[in-house]
Design a protein around this motif. Structure first.
Motif, PDB file in Angstrom:
ATOM      1  N   CYS A 328      82.832  94.369 -40.642  1.00 17.06           N
ATOM      2  CA  CYS A 328      83.084  95.358 -41.698  1.00 17.06           C
ATOM      3  C   CYS A 328      83.689  96.656 -41.172  1.00 17.06           C
ATOM      4  O   CYS A 328      84.356  97.378 -41.920  1.00 17.06           O
ATOM      5  CB  CYS A 328      81.787  95.662 -42.446  1.00 17.06           C
ATOM      6  SG  CYS A 328      81.177  94.275 -43.440  1.00 17.06           S
ATOM      7  N   PHE A 329      83.444  96.952 -39.892  1.00 19.04           N
ATOM      8  CA  PHE A 329      83.975  98.177 -39.288  1.00 19.04           C
ATOM      9  C   PHE A 329      84.853  97.795 -38.100  1.00 19.04           C
ATOM     10  O   PHE A 329      84.398  97.757 -36.957  1.00 19.04           O
ATOM     11  CB  PHE A 329      82.840  99.100 -38.861  1.00 19.04           C
ATOM     12  CG  PHE A 329      82.053  99.659 -40.013  1.00 19.04           C
ATOM     13  CD1 PHE A 329      82.482 100.787 -40.690  1.00 19.04           C
ATOM     14  CD2 PHE A 329      80.880  99.024 -40.441  1.00 19.04           C
ATOM     15  CE1 PHE A 329      81.760 101.292 -41.774  1.00 19.04           C
ATOM     16  CE2 PHE A 329      80.156  99.518 -41.512  1.00 19.04           C
ATOM     17  CZ  PHE A 329      80.595 100.659 -42.180  1.00 19.04           C
ATOM     18  N   PRO A 330      86.125  97.494 -38.356  1.00 13.98           N
ATOM     19  CA  PRO A 330      87.011  96.985 -37.301  1.00 13.98           C
ATOM     20  C   PRO A 330      87.241  98.003 -36.181  1.00 13.98           C
ATOM     21  O   PRO A 330      87.163  99.218 -36.385  1.00 13.98           O
ATOM     22  CB  PRO A 330      88.328  96.704 -38.052  1.00 13.98           C
ATOM     23  CG  PRO A 330      87.965  96.676 -39.502  1.00 13.98           C
ATOM     24  CD  PRO A 330      86.797  97.582 -39.656  1.00 13.98           C
ATOM     25  N   ARG A 331      87.545  97.460 -35.028  1.00 16.34           N
ATOM     26  CA  ARG A 331      87.858  98.276 -33.845  1.00 16.34           C
ATOM     27  C   ARG A 331      89.187  99.000 -34.037  1.00 16.34           C
ATOM     28  O   ARG A 331      90.176  98.400 -34.469  1.00 16.34           O
ATOM     29  CB  ARG A 331      87.930  97.369 -32.613  1.00 16.34           C
ATOM     30  CG  ARG A 331      88.452  98.041 -31.356  1.00 16.34           C
ATOM     31  CD  ARG A 331      88.425  97.078 -30.173  1.00 16.34           C
ATOM     32  NE  ARG A 331      89.262  95.906 -30.392  1.00 16.34           N
ATOM     33  CZ  ARG A 331      90.558  95.854 -30.107  1.00 16.34           C
ATOM     34  NH1 ARG A 331      91.184  96.913 -29.617  1.00 16.34           N
ATOM     35  NH2 ARG A 331      91.238  94.731 -30.319  1.00 16.34           N
ATOM     36  N   GLN A 368      82.222  89.501 -47.010  1.00 16.26           N
ATOM     37  CA  GLN A 368      83.380  89.309 -47.877  1.00 16.26           C
ATOM     38  C   GLN A 368      83.298  90.212 -49.113  1.00 16.26           C
ATOM     39  O   GLN A 368      84.305  90.761 -49.574  1.00 16.26           O
ATOM     40  CB  GLN A 368      83.476  87.845 -48.308  1.00 16.26           C
ATOM     41  CG  GLN A 368      84.742  87.520 -49.080  1.00 16.26           C
ATOM     42  CD  GLN A 368      84.894  86.026 -49.333  1.00 16.26           C
ATOM     43  OE1 GLN A 368      83.964  85.253 -49.136  1.00 16.26           O
ATOM     44  NE2 GLN A 368      86.076  85.614 -49.756  1.00 16.26           N
ATOM     45  N   THR A 369      82.090  90.377 -49.626  1.00  9.95           N
ATOM     46  CA  THR A 369      81.883  91.238 -50.796  1.00  9.95           C
ATOM     47  C   THR A 369      82.152  92.703 -50.459  1.00  9.95           C
ATOM     48  O   THR A 369      82.805  93.418 -51.228  1.00  9.95           O
ATOM     49  CB  THR A 369      80.444  91.088 -51.322  1.00  9.95           C
ATOM     50  OG1 THR A 369      80.218  89.726 -51.692  1.00  9.95           O
ATOM     51  CG2 THR A 369      80.207  91.993 -52.524  1.00  9.95           C
ATOM     52  N   VAL A 370      81.662  93.114 -49.314  1.00  9.26           N
ATOM     53  CA  VAL A 370      81.808  94.514 -48.894  1.00  9.26           C
ATOM     54  C   VAL A 370      83.248  94.818 -48.502  1.00  9.26           C
ATOM     55  O   VAL A 370      83.789  95.886 -48.801  1.00  9.26           O
ATOM     56  CB  VAL A 370      80.847  94.825 -47.724  1.00  9.26           C
ATOM     57  CG1 VAL A 370      81.133  96.197 -47.126  1.00  9.26           C
ATOM     58  CG2 VAL A 370      79.399  94.727 -48.186  1.00  9.26           C
ATOM     59  N   GLY A 371      83.881  93.884 -47.804  1.00 11.56           N
ATOM     60  CA  GLY A 371      85.235  94.109 -47.319  1.00 11.56           C
ATOM     61  C   GLY A 371      85.238  94.896 -46.021  1.00 11.56           C
ATOM     62  O   GLY A 371      84.193  95.103 -45.401  1.00 11.56           O
ATOM     63  N   LYS A 372      86.405  95.341 -45.630  1.00 10.23           N
ATOM     64  CA  LYS A 372      86.545  96.052 -44.364  1.00 10.23           C
ATOM     65  C   LYS A 372      86.821  97.530 -44.606  1.00 10.23           C
ATOM     66  O   LYS A 372      87.642  97.890 -45.449  1.00 10.23           O
ATOM     67  CB  LYS A 372      87.670  95.436 -43.534  1.00 10.23           C
ATOM     68  CG  LYS A 372      87.389  94.009 -43.085  1.00 10.23           C
ATOM     69  CD  LYS A 372      88.478  93.488 -42.160  1.00 10.23           C
ATOM     70  CE  LYS A 372      88.224  92.023 -41.786  1.00 10.23           C
ATOM     71  NZ  LYS A 372      86.993  91.864 -40.994  1.00 10.23           N
TER      72      LYS A 372
END
Length: 411
Positions: A328-331, A368-372
């Protein structure tokens, strides 16, 4: 060859689960309420300090992360050194053969094993390392609890870093602070399954320092008075019981509620103080959503006076949490994989795999619900566990060279 009088130690970071906020005496750093923390592993987060005493040194000098600092500029630092010197002098007066180390100059060199830009406060580990090194150098007979009073004068939370495992800082009632000290509630082996995930949201200096914020809260918040009088004493007992029973659900609820109330007290301060940001609040929501998805309380968040989150969980659940949050929290593209998430516990085959897979269907559905979120919303993720007390290291680990100067000095 002349003897070298030197000590090198490392000391840990601690993260409170019952928060310290507010002083009844600012000079002695005496808190308005007791607090309780978890000491984290020095393998991932620690301060190393070397102190050498020599009659040839013209005075006291200090280097922090390779840069020389003015010792006299910090009253808290000089208070710690002066107190330790007095304890050493008392020993010397009782033993005519003792080397007069209390009268010699000191060279102090200190380095963190985590980057300054990580946005993590290092005062607790820093002052605990300083006092532990002074204690080792001066061969002081005081117990860690007694020495924690010296560390407390440098930084309040530093007294808790004088122990490993689970530590209480007893507020005390004495005007001179004699009974305001740290005690170990349980050692690290009591609950080795407990782990922590630190989400570094910001590495910026906060707009309102903890010292200033505390004072304003004490003066203006009515909610704070209720917290000190009723809430914290009850929670200290409940938290100690949860730790003794290794009851994670109870530990987690108390931890989250206390973090929430601490920040509510900050908002009740006038003018209000807000240390959390939108990413911080999103993490809170995601932890509660994760607990709902798995059908139990499996994760707990806590926030100190800043936006960075610490998530506690048991080892068996931490893999799911790491997979969820790295997804959810990409690099950020500018941050190397190893620097973003070091993969110290082998959650992924390599750090490059962070954020690419989620094992459990219910956690994958949540992601998937939360997204990125935007890449870089979380700058760095540190995975660690319950740690031990300050360690005395061999001479080979010294930060000073033969001349007593830093090995890693910077301009």
């Amino acid at each position: 060859m002349a003897s070298i009088y030197e000590a090198t130690v490392t000391a840990p970071v601690n993260i409170a689960v019952i928060k310290y906020w507010g002083k009844r005496d600012s000079a002695l750093i005496l808190p308005t309420n007791s607090s309780l923390s978890v000491t984290l592993s020095q393998d991932h987060l620690s301060t190393r300090t070397t102190i050498r005493a020599s009659k040839d040194f013209s005075g006291d000098r200090l280097w922090l992360n390779g840069v020389e600092e003015d010792v006299s500029a910090s009253k808290r630092l000089t208070n710690c050194i002066t107190t330790a010197r007095k304890l050493r002098k008392d020993m010397e007066q009782q033993n005519a053969d003792a080397v007069p180390l209390s009268t010699w100059g000191l060279h102090i060199c200190s380095e963190n094993n985590f980057p300054t830009a990580a946005g993590l406060a290092s005062s607790a580990s820093g002052y605990a390392a300083l006092v532990s090194a002074l204690g080792a150098l001066f061969e002081l007979p005081q117990t860690p609890s007694e020495l924690s009073r010296v560390a407390r004068v440098g930084s309040g939370s530093a007294c808790r870093s004088m122990f490993g495992g689970f530590v209480a800082w007893q507020a005390g009632v004495s005007a001179d602070g004699a009974d305001s000290l740290a005690v170990q509630i349980a050692d690290r082996q009591h609950w080795p399954e407990l782990q922590a995930l630190i989400l570094v949201v910001s590495d910026q200096k906060k707009a309102i320092s903890s010292t200033a914020g505390m004072q304003t809260t004490v003066e203006t918040s009515r909610l704070f008075a209720e917290r000190v009088k009723t809430v914290v004493p009850q929670r200290m007992v409940a938290m100690q019981n949860a730790i003794a029973a290794r009851d994670f659900a109870a530990f987690a609820e108390i931890t989250m509620r206390d973090s929430n109330q601490f920040h509510a007290v900050c908002l009740d301060t006038f003018p209000p103080i807000s240390y959390m940001n939108d990413t911080s609040r999103a993490i809170v929501g995601l932890v509660h959503a994760f607990n709902s998805a798995v059908g139990r309380v499996a994760a707990a968040y806590t926030y100190d006076a800043g936006p960075n989150a610490v998530i506690y969980a048991l080892k068996d659940d931490m893999r799911d949490i790491v997979e969820l949050f790295t997804s959810c929290f990409p690099r950020p593209e500018t941050v190397p994989s190893e620097a973003f998430y070091a993969n110290s516990f082998g959650v992924f085959e390599s750090p490059d795999d962070a954020g690419t897979r989620i094992s459990k269907p219910e956690v994958a559905e949540l992601a998937q619900t939360v997204g990125k979120f935007s890449a870089g919303s979380v700058r760095r993720i540190i995975h660690t566990e319950v740690g031990d007390s300050p360690r005395v290291l061999p001479a080979s680990e010294s930060l000073l060279n033969a001349a007593g100067m830093p090995k890693h000095a910077r301009e």
